[in-house]
Design an enzyme around this catalytic site. Structure first.
Site, PDB file in Angstrom:
ATOM      1  N   VAL A 246       0.856  -1.184   0.000  1.00  7.99           N
ATOM      2  CA  VAL A 246       0.000   0.000   0.000  1.00  7.99           C
ATOM      3  C   VAL A 246       0.893   1.235   0.000  1.00  7.99           C
ATOM      4  CG1 VAL A 246      -1.680   1.300   1.355  1.00  7.99           C
ATOM      5  CG2 VAL A 246      -1.890  -1.187   1.146  1.00  7.99           C
ATOM      6  N   VAL A 278      -1.676  -3.655  10.645  1.00  7.16           N
ATOM      7  CA  VAL A 278      -0.344  -4.091  10.207  1.00  7.16           C
ATOM      8  C   VAL A 278       0.567  -4.390  11.403  1.00  7.16           C
ATOM      9  CG1 VAL A 278      -0.479  -2.901   7.988  1.00  7.16           C
ATOM     10  CG2 VAL A 278       0.423  -1.683   9.996  1.00  7.16           C
ATOM     11  N   ASP A 320       2.195  -6.615  26.516  1.00  2.00           N
ATOM     12  CA  ASP A 320       2.508  -6.147  25.157  1.00  2.00           C
ATOM     13  C   ASP A 320       3.646  -5.132  25.128  1.00  2.00           C
ATOM     14  OD1 ASP A 320       0.393  -7.680  24.261  1.00  2.00           O
ATOM     15  OD2 ASP A 320      -0.665  -6.041  23.271  1.00  2.00           O
ATOM     16  N   ALA A 328      -3.022 -11.872  25.287  1.00  2.00           N
ATOM     17  CA  ALA A 328      -3.553 -11.571  26.616  1.00  2.00           C
ATOM     18  C   ALA A 328      -3.099 -12.589  27.652  1.00  2.00           C
ATOM     19  CB  ALA A 328      -5.077 -11.535  26.554  1.00  2.00           C
ATOM     20  N   HIS A 452     -15.452 -40.678  23.069  1.00  4.76           N
ATOM     21  CA  HIS A 452     -16.031 -40.817  21.737  1.00  4.76           C
ATOM     22  C   HIS A 452     -17.510 -40.491  21.787  1.00  4.76           C
ATOM     23  CE1 HIS A 452     -16.818 -42.381  17.744  1.00  4.76           C
ATOM     24  NE2 HIS A 452     -17.848 -43.053  18.241  1.00  4.76           N
TER      25      HIS A 452
HETATM   26  P1  FAD Z   1      -3.346  -3.712  27.269  1.00  2.62           P
HETATM   27  O1  FAD Z   1      -4.469  -4.648  27.256  1.00  2.62           O
HETATM   28  O2  FAD Z   1      -3.093  -2.897  26.040  1.00  2.62           O
HETATM   29  O3  FAD Z   1      -3.575  -2.741  28.507  1.00  2.62           O
HETATM   30  C1  FAD Z   1      -2.743  -1.696  28.796  1.00  2.62           C
HETATM   31  C2  FAD Z   1      -3.531  -0.659  29.577  1.00  2.62           C
HETATM   32  O4  FAD Z   1      -2.629   0.299  30.086  1.00  2.62           O
HETATM   33  C3  FAD Z   1      -4.543   0.117  28.745  1.00  2.62           C
HETATM   34  O5  FAD Z   1      -5.794   0.121  29.392  1.00  2.62           O
HETATM   35  C4  FAD Z   1      -3.952   1.511  28.674  1.00  2.62           C
HETATM   36  O6  FAD Z   1      -4.953   2.532  28.602  1.00  2.62           O
HETATM   37  C5  FAD Z   1      -3.199   1.578  29.982  1.00  2.62           C
HETATM   38  N1  FAD Z   1      -2.096   2.544  30.003  1.00  2.62           N
HETATM   39  C6  FAD Z   1      -1.078   2.682  29.119  1.00  2.62           C
HETATM   40  N2  FAD Z   1      -0.220   3.642  29.537  1.00  2.62           N
HETATM   41  C7  FAD Z   1      -0.721   4.113  30.713  1.00  2.62           C
HETATM   42  C8  FAD Z   1      -0.297   5.106  31.627  1.00  2.62           C
HETATM   43  N3  FAD Z   1       0.833   5.809  31.414  1.00  2.62           N
HETATM   44  N4  FAD Z   1      -1.048   5.332  32.702  1.00  2.62           N
HETATM   45  C9  FAD Z   1      -2.199   4.620  32.938  1.00  2.62           C
HETATM   46  N5  FAD Z   1      -2.641   3.667  32.104  1.00  2.62           N
HETATM   47  C10 FAD Z   1      -1.911   3.421  31.010  1.00  2.62           C
HETATM   48  N6  FAD Z   1      -4.973 -11.561  22.529  1.00  2.62           N
HETATM   49  C11 FAD Z   1      -5.348 -12.817  22.843  1.00  2.62           C
HETATM   50  O7  FAD Z   1      -4.629 -13.493  23.588  1.00  2.62           O
HETATM   51  N7  FAD Z   1      -6.508 -13.362  22.366  1.00  2.62           N
HETATM   52  C12 FAD Z   1      -7.319 -12.668  21.537  1.00  2.62           C
HETATM   53  O8  FAD Z   1      -8.353 -13.186  21.110  1.00  2.62           O
HETATM   54  C13 FAD Z   1      -6.957 -11.358  21.179  1.00  2.62           C
HETATM   55  N8  FAD Z   1      -7.739 -10.629  20.374  1.00  2.62           N
HETATM   56  C14 FAD Z   1      -7.376  -9.363  20.063  1.00  2.62           C
HETATM   57  C15 FAD Z   1      -8.203  -8.635  19.199  1.00  2.62           C
HETATM   58  C16 FAD Z   1      -7.859  -7.354  18.842  1.00  2.62           C
HETATM   59  C17 FAD Z   1      -8.756  -6.584  17.899  1.00  2.62           C
HETATM   60  C18 FAD Z   1      -6.686  -6.765  19.363  1.00  2.62           C
HETATM   61  C19 FAD Z   1      -6.310  -5.350  19.012  1.00  2.62           C
HETATM   62  C20 FAD Z   1      -5.860  -7.463  20.218  1.00  2.62           C
HETATM   63  C21 FAD Z   1      -6.202  -8.781  20.566  1.00  2.62           C
HETATM   64  N9  FAD Z   1      -5.404  -9.540  21.407  1.00  2.62           N
HETATM   65  C22 FAD Z   1      -5.752 -10.821  21.706  1.00  2.62           C
HETATM   66  C23 FAD Z   1      -4.169  -9.003  21.994  1.00  2.62           C
HETATM   67  C24 FAD Z   1      -4.444  -8.567  23.450  1.00  2.62           C
HETATM   68  O9  FAD Z   1      -5.457  -7.596  23.454  1.00  2.62           O
HETATM   69  C25 FAD Z   1      -3.174  -7.999  24.067  1.00  2.62           C
HETATM   70  O10 FAD Z   1      -2.115  -8.916  23.929  1.00  2.62           O
HETATM   71  C26 FAD Z   1      -3.404  -7.721  25.544  1.00  2.62           C
HETATM   72  O11 FAD Z   1      -4.461  -6.815  25.743  1.00  2.62           O
HETATM   73  C27 FAD Z   1      -2.129  -7.173  26.188  1.00  2.62           C
HETATM   74  O12 FAD Z   1      -2.366  -6.914  27.527  1.00  2.62           O
HETATM   75  P2  FAD Z   1      -1.564  -5.782  28.315  1.00  2.62           P
HETATM   76  O13 FAD Z   1      -2.082  -5.807  29.692  1.00  2.62           O
HETATM   77  O14 FAD Z   1      -0.129  -5.945  28.071  1.00  2.62           O
HETATM   78  O15 FAD Z   1      -1.951  -4.420  27.591  1.00  2.62           O
HETATM   79  P1  NAD Z   2      -0.098  -9.113  12.792  1.00  2.18           P
HETATM   80  O1  NAD Z   2       1.346  -8.990  13.022  1.00  2.18           O
HETATM   81  O2  NAD Z   2      -0.813 -10.329  13.205  1.00  2.18           O
HETATM   82  O3  NAD Z   2      -0.401  -8.950  11.230  1.00  2.18           O
HETATM   83  C1  NAD Z   2       0.006  -7.813  10.515  1.00  2.18           C
HETATM   84  C2  NAD Z   2       0.069  -8.186   9.043  1.00  2.18           C
HETATM   85  O4  NAD Z   2       0.250  -6.995   8.315  1.00  2.18           O
HETATM   86  C3  NAD Z   2       1.241  -9.102   8.713  1.00  2.18           C
HETATM   87  O5  NAD Z   2       0.796 -10.161   7.920  1.00  2.18           O
HETATM   88  C4  NAD Z   2       2.197  -8.179   7.967  1.00  2.18           C
HETATM   89  O6  NAD Z   2       2.966  -8.851   6.995  1.00  2.18           O
HETATM   90  C5  NAD Z   2       1.233  -7.206   7.327  1.00  2.18           C
HETATM   91  N1  NAD Z   2       1.804  -5.903   7.011  1.00  2.18           N
HETATM   92  C6  NAD Z   2       2.698  -5.190   7.737  1.00  2.18           C
HETATM   93  N2  NAD Z   2       2.937  -3.999   7.125  1.00  2.18           N
HETATM   94  C7  NAD Z   2       2.173  -3.979   6.002  1.00  2.18           C
HETATM   95  C8  NAD Z   2       1.970  -3.027   4.975  1.00  2.18           C
HETATM   96  N3  NAD Z   2       2.596  -1.849   4.989  1.00  2.18           N
HETATM   97  N4  NAD Z   2       1.110  -3.329   3.971  1.00  2.18           N
HETATM   98  C9  NAD Z   2       0.451  -4.528   3.961  1.00  2.18           C
HETATM   99  N5  NAD Z   2       0.615  -5.472   4.915  1.00  2.18           N
HETATM  100  C10 NAD Z   2       1.452  -5.193   5.929  1.00  2.18           C
HETATM  101  O7  NAD Z   2      -0.736  -7.799  13.432  1.00  2.18           O
HETATM  102  P2  NAD Z   2      -2.245  -7.427  13.742  1.00  2.18           P
HETATM  103  O8  NAD Z   2      -3.162  -8.252  12.942  1.00  2.18           O
HETATM  104  O9  NAD Z   2      -2.323  -5.953  13.657  1.00  2.18           O
HETATM  105  O10 NAD Z   2      -2.388  -7.849  15.242  1.00  2.18           O
HETATM  106  C11 NAD Z   2      -1.476  -7.347  16.212  1.00  2.18           C
HETATM  107  C12 NAD Z   2      -1.239  -8.331  17.286  1.00  2.18           C
HETATM  108  O11 NAD Z   2      -2.359  -8.371  18.162  1.00  2.18           O
HETATM  109  C13 NAD Z   2      -1.097  -9.769  16.805  1.00  2.18           C
HETATM  110  O12 NAD Z   2       0.192 -10.049  16.365  1.00  2.18           O
HETATM  111  C14 NAD Z   2      -1.427 -10.536  18.038  1.00  2.18           C
HETATM  112  O13 NAD Z   2      -0.291 -10.590  18.842  1.00  2.18           O
HETATM  113  C15 NAD Z   2      -2.479  -9.668  18.690  1.00  2.18           C
HETATM  114  N6  NAD Z   2      -3.807 -10.220  18.374  1.00  2.18           N
HETATM  115  C16 NAD Z   2      -4.086 -11.485  18.795  1.00  2.18           C
HETATM  116  C17 NAD Z   2      -5.311 -12.044  18.495  1.00  2.18           C
HETATM  117  C18 NAD Z   2      -5.595 -13.438  18.924  1.00  2.18           C
HETATM  118  O14 NAD Z   2      -4.869 -13.939  19.780  1.00  2.18           O
HETATM  119  N7  NAD Z   2      -6.616 -14.101  18.395  1.00  2.18           N
HETATM  120  C19 NAD Z   2      -6.258 -11.327  17.779  1.00  2.18           C
HETATM  121  C20 NAD Z   2      -5.928 -10.049  17.357  1.00  2.18           C
HETATM  122  C21 NAD Z   2      -4.697  -9.505  17.680  1.00  2.18           C
END
Ligand code: FAD
Ligand code: NAD
Length: 475
Positions: A246, A278, A320, A328, A452
């Protein structure tokens, strides 16, 4: 005078809130600080995961799956429904209710465990002093603690010339909240978020095109799984364009025009809405004062050792914002381990057995090494596999797609990896995690009785097939 705690946790995502609860359970006087405000304007501890990640995405995945199955799968069972329709605002409201219930639940757990919660921005200063700037605009507060746990999470990566506007060019937050189904939905990045949220809107009727820079589809998964998954997703209507770069995206007259470059040269695509998924990057903006003593890596992660200790004494970091997969359950396990270490208990995490799940349909789940990783490392291995098409329970439910693939050390038979494409792969993988945690062999799983008829029999048969003695397939 600063209020004094044993532990202050900054961030209440699955890393931070779980660490805070465990610390409190261990008798430590604990505070937790988080910025998040829910849609109702109230504090919403739970981080990305509960508010705009794992849980809301799974709520929409389930709603959209039922709608899709009603239209495509139920007729084979003799069930016919005329004029099925989806009330998108109701689906979104249901999702919001689930989020509210869970974030409210974290708030209750904080109260129950006597954790002091601050809704505000936390900043770590030298000497484990923390400044809290409340979101309500009131005066900053000074806190300090013997131990600080940084759990600030991650935010989406932005790419050059593609600016988020929250309406036409969105991240995960926007893509979980559409008021109606977009006719055309572009997704940059065919990774985990792109596949999950692309599936949601595709099932509800959007034309979905995923633009992926890499030439291979889902290279983090085992190649047999990603190959079959790509075929399935194509059948469902997901148009995944690999090797597509892109260049830019522009919003004009309520549409997003995306300039792309692939092997055929440059072209333009137009969408109603564009999701940029991405990857994510650690979020540390405003978290650390210059003299906090906490160092970041070149990739912007908070630098930690194998026990999650940062470069500042008594300061830990989890989830993260540090190295390792952004999942998570990985964040939560690190949070628990750190709380236990602070309380003087032994704790460690096996990063080799962190399971991955992608909640598409069929689901993709794995633990351990992929076949391509073993080949690259020169490890000798045996492979066993079993298709769900030969599993009675899968066929009874109409879930005959996919397979279980098991990789075991050629000499010791220790399980090195298990890869599943299929319905309920997210649940089936747990058995494999347990087996690997105990350094189990394929023989161990092969000799255990599996009920089963269950999907888990496919895991059993894959284990038998490592030794070429599967019963319900040719060996
Ligand atoms: P976060 O959940 O990002 O929490 C960090 C918190 O810190 C936030 O509330 C933020 O506001 C707060 N914060 C940051 N800086 C400050 C500060 N200075 N002061 C006060 N608060 C602050 N993972 C899975 O395992 N299974 C899934 O199905 C899954 N689905 C996902 C779907 C989507 C669409 C996305 C985006 C992510 C998904 N993930 C999934 C990834 C998962 O959400 C993250 O790995 C997880 O939330 C990380 O947890 P964390 O506690 O490190 O951070
Ligand atoms: P991702 O790393 O899973 O996928 C990003 C994709 O974007 C890759 O395939 C990469 O090659 C591509 N990409 C990167 N730069 C690009 C560009 N300029 N143009 C086109 N393609 C490009 O990242 P995500 O989907 O954003 O998710 C982030 C992270 O959040 C995941 O890696 C995962 O750790 C977490 N997550 C977990 C779950 C789950 O556990 N079910 C669900 C959602 C998110």
């Amino acid at each position: 005078m600063a209020e004094k705690f044993d532990v202050i946790v900054i961030g209440a995502g699955p890393g931070g809130y779980v660490a805070a609860i465990r610390a409190a359970q261990l008798g430590l006087k604990t505070a937790c600080i988080d910025l998040f405000t829910g849609k109702d304007g109230k504090p919403a501890p739970g981080g990305t995961c509960l508010n705009v990640g794992c849980i809301p995405s799974k709520a929409l995945l389930d709603s959209s799956k039922y709608f899709y199955q009603l239209q495509h799968d139920y007729s084979a069972h003799g069930i016919s429904v005329q004029n099925a329709s989806m009330d998108v605002p109701l689906m979104i409201a249901r999702k919001d209710d689930i989020v509210k219930k869970l974030t409210g639940g974290v708030g209750q757990l904080f109260k129950g465990n006597k954790i002091t919660y601050y809704q505000g921005k936390g900043k770590l200063k030298a000497g484990r002093q923390v400044e809290v700037t409340p979101v309500d605009g009131s005066e900053p507060l000074a806190l300090d603690a013997d131990n600080i746990i940084l759990a600030s999470g991650s935010i989406p990566i932005q790419i050059p010339n593609v600016e988020f506007d929250g309406e036409y060019i969105v991240d995960n937050v926007g893509a979980l909240d559409f008021a109606s189904v977009p006719a055309s939905f572009g997704v940059i990045g065919a990774g985990v978020v792109g596949l999950e949220l692309g599936s949601v809107w595709n099932r509800l009727g959007a034309e979905v095109i995923l633009l992926e820079a890499l030439p291979d589809f889902l290279p983090i998964a085992d190649k047999d799984v990603s190959k079959q998954a790509a075929r399935e997703f194509k059948k469902q209507g997901l148009d995944i364009r690999l090797g597509t770069l892109v260049k830019s995206a522009q919003v004009k007259d309520g549409q997003v025009t995306v300039s792309v470059e692939d092997k055929n040269g440059e072209s333009q695509l137009t969408f109603d809405i564009l999701l940029v998924s991405v990857g994510r990057k650690p979020f540390t903006d405003g978290l650390l004062s210059d003299d906090s003593g906490v160092q970041l890596t070149e990739q912007g992660q908070i630098q930690v050792d194998e026990k999650s200790r940062t470069t500042a004494a008594g300061v830990w970091a989890v989830g993260d914002c540090v190295r390792g997969p952004m999942l998570a359950h990985k964040a939560s396990e690190e949070g628990i381990a750190v709380a236990e270490l602070i309380a003087g208990k032994p704790a460690h995490i096996h990063f080799d057995t962190v399971p991955w799940v992608i909640y598409t349909d069929p689901e993709i789940a794995w633990v351990g090494k992929t076949e391509q990783e073993l080949q690259a490392a020169g490890v000798e291995y045996n492979v066993g596999s079993f298709p769900f098409a030969a599993n009675g329970r899968a066929l009874a439910g109409g879930h005959g797609t996919g397979l279980v693939k098991m990789l075991a050390d050629a000499e010791t038979d220790e399980i090195l990896g298990v890869h599943i494409l299929g319905t309920n792969a997210s649940e089936l993988i747990s058995e494999c995690v347990v087996a690997m945690e105990f350094q189990g062999s394929s023989e161990d799983l092969a000799s255990m009785i599996h009920a089963h008829p269950t999907l888990s029999e496919a895991v059993h048969e894959a284990a038998l097939h490592v030794d070429k003695r599967a019963v319900h397939r040719g060996n």
